[in-house]
Design an enzyme around this catalytic site. Sequence first.
Site, PDB file in Angstrom:
ATOM      1  N   VAL A  52       0.826  -1.208   0.000  1.00 35.90           N
ATOM      2  CA  VAL A  52       0.000   0.000   0.000  1.00 35.90           C
ATOM      3  C   VAL A  52       0.859   1.258   0.000  1.00 35.90           C
ATOM      4  CG1 VAL A  52      -1.780   1.278   1.235  1.00 35.90           C
ATOM      5  CG2 VAL A  52      -1.847  -1.225   1.203  1.00 35.90           C
ATOM      6  N   GLU A  71     -10.549   5.348   6.625  1.00 28.54           N
ATOM      7  CA  GLU A  71     -11.406   4.731   5.591  1.00 28.54           C
ATOM      8  C   GLU A  71     -10.810   3.440   5.057  1.00 28.54           C
ATOM      9  OE1 GLU A  71     -14.333   3.933   4.018  1.00 28.54           O
ATOM     10  OE2 GLU A  71     -14.692   6.087   3.903  1.00 28.54           O
ATOM     11  N   VAL A  98     -11.295  -0.626   6.523  1.00 29.50           N
ATOM     12  CA  VAL A  98     -12.376  -1.572   6.264  1.00 29.50           C
ATOM     13  C   VAL A  98     -12.715  -1.577   4.779  1.00 29.50           C
ATOM     14  CG1 VAL A  98     -14.730  -2.262   6.816  1.00 29.50           C
ATOM     15  CG2 VAL A  98     -13.342  -1.128   8.556  1.00 29.50           C
ATOM     16  N   LYS A 125     -12.659  -5.725  11.543  1.00 29.44           N
ATOM     17  CA  LYS A 125     -13.495  -4.840  10.722  1.00 29.44           C
ATOM     18  C   LYS A 125     -14.910  -4.749  11.292  1.00 29.44           C
ATOM     19  CE  LYS A 125     -10.675  -5.773   6.646  1.00 29.44           C
ATOM     20  NZ  LYS A 125     -10.469  -6.717   5.523  1.00 29.44           N
TER      21      LYS A 125
END
Lengths: 434, 434
Positions: free
Chosen positions: A17, A130, A133, A206
Site C-alpha cells: 500500500v 477509511e 475496512v 473490521k
Amino acid sequence: MTAAAPVRVGVLGAGVVGSQVVRLLREQGADLAARIGAPLELAGVAVRRPHRHPDIPADLLTTDAAALVARPDVDVVVEVIGGTRPTKDLLLTALRRGAGVVTANKALLAEEGPELYEAADLAGTDLYFEAAVAGAIPLIRPLRESLAGDRITRILGIVNGTTNFVLSAMTAGGDSYEYALKEATRLGYAEADPTADVDGFDAAAKAAILASVGFHTRVGAADVHREGISRVTAADVAAAADIGCVVKLLAICERIRRPDGGESVSARVHPVMLPRTHPLAVVDGAYNAVYVEAESAGRLMFYGPGAGGAPTASAVLGDLVAVARNRVAGGRGPRESAYADLPVESIGSVPARYHISLDVDDRAGVLAAVASAFAEAGVSISTVRQQGRGRDAALVVVTHSAPDADLASTVATLHQLPAVHRVTSVMRVMGEVA
Amino acid sequence: MTAAAPVRVGVLGAGVVGSQVVRLLREQGADLAARIGAPLELAGVAVRRPHRHPDIPADLLTTDAAALVARPDVDVVVEVIGGTRPTKDLLLTALRRGAGVVTANKALLAEEGPELYEAADLAGTDLYFEAAVAGAIPLIRPLRESLAGDRITRILGIVNGTTNFVLSAMTAGGDSYEYALKEATRLGYAEADPTADVDGFDAAAKAAILASVGFHTRVGAADVHREGISRVTAADVAAAADIGCVVKLLAICERIRRPDGGESVSARVHPVMLPRTHPLAVVDGAYNAVYVEAESAGRLMFYGPGAGGAPTASAVLGDLVAVARNRVAGGRGPRESAYADLPVESIGSVPARYHISLDVDDRAGVLAAVASAFAEAGVSISTVRQQGRGRDAALVVVTHSAPDADLASTVATLHQLPAVHRVTSVMRVMGEVA
C-alpha cells in the site's frame, strides 16, 4: 488557491500500500493540490530496508519511524505498516503533538481505537481510517457522515477477500476447503500463513470498527464473536445449495432490542447460509461488499475491491485530502461518536436460525426423537426434509429463530442421540430460506 | 457536549420529503444532538397551505418562505420544495447571509449550481446536496470526499426509479412501453405527468451533478445529451435479450482522452443494452445504483432506494448533521471543486457501439449492401446475425466503437436502402456483448 503553505506528509511503510501512496502523491500532485487548496509535500518515508526502495528519493527514506512522527514539520502521518506495536506509540506521538493521522490499520483501531481517538480529541486533530475496512469501498464516511441523521439497524459485510475467494471456489467447483485454500495461496489471494483471514481475525477487527461507527458505541475486537471458515466442508456448501443458499463468511453487526426495552448490539463473524436472492450472495471472488439497513434509508449496498495496493491507497489518499483540507481551511472531521454506549450481547443470547443435516437410522420414531431434542431446548422447527438413502436416511432441519445458546445445546444433544449416526452439517442461516 | 447553543433549522416544504424531515427532527432529537454536539431546533416550516399540516405545530408553520430564509435566527435552511423559481432566490438569500443550506433539488443544482456555490463560498458557509442524486444512497460524499485522492474515469448510474421500473416490467413481462408505464402510474411509481422521468430530464440533472462532482469541472443540465425511454419498444427489449443484455436507462459520465492528448468529459442519458453480467443489470424495479470506475480504486458500486420520503429525508438529515456540526465545531465542508475546467464533448464525437436490427429482403446481395453502408461511414462491424423469416430476413448488426455521429448517419443511410424494409431496433450497447 495553491498559494497556501504545503501540507507535509510523513508515510510509515512502503510496502504494497505504502509504495502506491508514495507513487500517487508524486504523480497526482497537481490534482491533489487543487482539491486541497495547498500542495502536499512528502516529508519522509519510514521503511525497514531503504535499499529495497530505489524508486523513492534516498533523502526521503529513513529507518527511524519514531523520529519521523515526532518531526514538527510533519503535518500528517500516513500509517500503512500495520501491527499494534510499535504502531500505536508512533501514532500517539503524532496525534499528541497535533499532527493528523490517516491509517489503514484495522487491528490497531479495533484494539486501541479509544485511546487513539482520545489523543486526537485532546489535541484537536484528525484521525481518519477509511482504508481500514473494505479497501477502496467508501464505507466509514457513508456510515459516520452520510447516515448520521439515520438509525442504522444492521450491517452485513463480506469484508475479507481471501475467505470469500475460498468459499466462492468451493461453491463453484465443489472443492474441499483444503484444496480451495491451496488454490487461493497459489494465486496470491491467501497469504502463506492464512490464519488472520481464515480464522476470522481480520473480519472481526473490521466488524468491531463497523459496529462502533454504525451504532455510535464502542465495540472492540475482543467483543466480536468469531468463527472462521476452516471447518466449512463441501457437504455444508452442498447443503446450502439444496436450500437455495450460498455459504458466505459475514461480519454481522446488529442493533438488538432487548426484552426489557433497552438496546444492545451484537458483532460477530461466522459462516452463514445466505439465500441466492440476497444482494450479498452474488459477491464472488476477492470482492468485498457491505449491506446496510437503516430505519429511514432502507437497504443500501456498497461494493468494490476490498484489498490490494492501489485500491487501499485510493482510500488512504481520500482521507489524506480530507485531513489536509481541514488543516488548510480550518475545522476538523467528525470525532469518535460513542455516546450511545450500548452493551454488547454475547453470542449465546443472539437470535439465530440453524440449518442442521443429520444421518439417521431409517426407521419409524427417529423423527420423533430428533424433534423432541429441539422441543426440549425450546427451539421451534421451521422445516424438516427427510431423504432415504439405503440403510441410512438423512434429515435436514431448518429452525425458527432462537437464542444461539439454545441452538448450540440442541446440536450437542443431537450428537448424543443413538438414532443419529452423524451430524453432517451445522450452519446458521440468514433471510428467508426454502 | 450538548451545552452548545442550538442550531436552528428552517425547512422549506413539507411534502413527501419535508414531512419526513420534520418528523425525524422531532423524533430523533437526542441522537442528532449527541452527534452534532448541539441540539437541532426547528425554527419554522414554510408551506403553501398550513391547514394541510396538522401534525406540525401551528406556530412553526408559515406561508412566507422569503421571510423564513431571511430570519437571522435560522442557521441552516433545508430546501425540499423543488423547482428553480423562486427556490434559487430563497437559497441565495440564505447563503448570502451566511446560513448553511441543505437541498435535495437536482434541477436547481444542475442549472444554477455555480451561482449557489459562489454565494456559499463568498459567505464562507456550507451547501450540501446528498439527497439530490439517488435518494438515500451515499454518493456525493463518496465522490467528492472518499475518492478525492483518486481519478474517476467513469460513472454509470441507474438514477431514475420510474424509468427503471418501467424497463424492468418490459423486460420481465414483455410488456409494451405504454402498458408498463400505465402500470407504473397505477402503482405509484410514475407521476400523472411522467415527462420529467420518461424523457430523461430528471436523470440528466443528476448526470450533470455527478459529472461535475466526479470530474472536478462544471457540467450543466444543458450540457447533457438526453434521450428518454418513450421510444423503447418490446422489440428492443427482445433484441437485447437475444444478445444477453437488458435495456437500462443510464446516466453516463465519462472522462475522454482526446486525440490531441487533452481531456474532455461526456455526460449523457440514454437507453443502452447492458450485458446481464454487468453489476447494474440486476438492479431492478424502483431501485437506483451507481457504478464508479476510478484509476486506483477500481470498480465500485453503490446501491439502494433512489427516492421516497424517508430515504430522501435520511440523506437530507445526514447533510444537516454535517452542516450543523461544522457550525458548532468550526470549519466547513468541501467547496465546489471545478478547477479541472474540462470541455464537454458533444454526443456526435463520443465513441459508441450500436445494435441495429433490420428487416430486409431475403436475397443475395443484401448483406453486401448493408455492409457497404457501414463501411462508407467508416463504421466497423463487430458481428452480424442473419435470420430467415419467410419472405423477409432479419439482420442484427453490432458495431465496433465509432463516433456516435457516424453511427447515427449510418442508421439514416440504412433507412434509405431499398433492400431494408424496416429498421426494427436501434440502441447503443455497452460492455462485451455476444
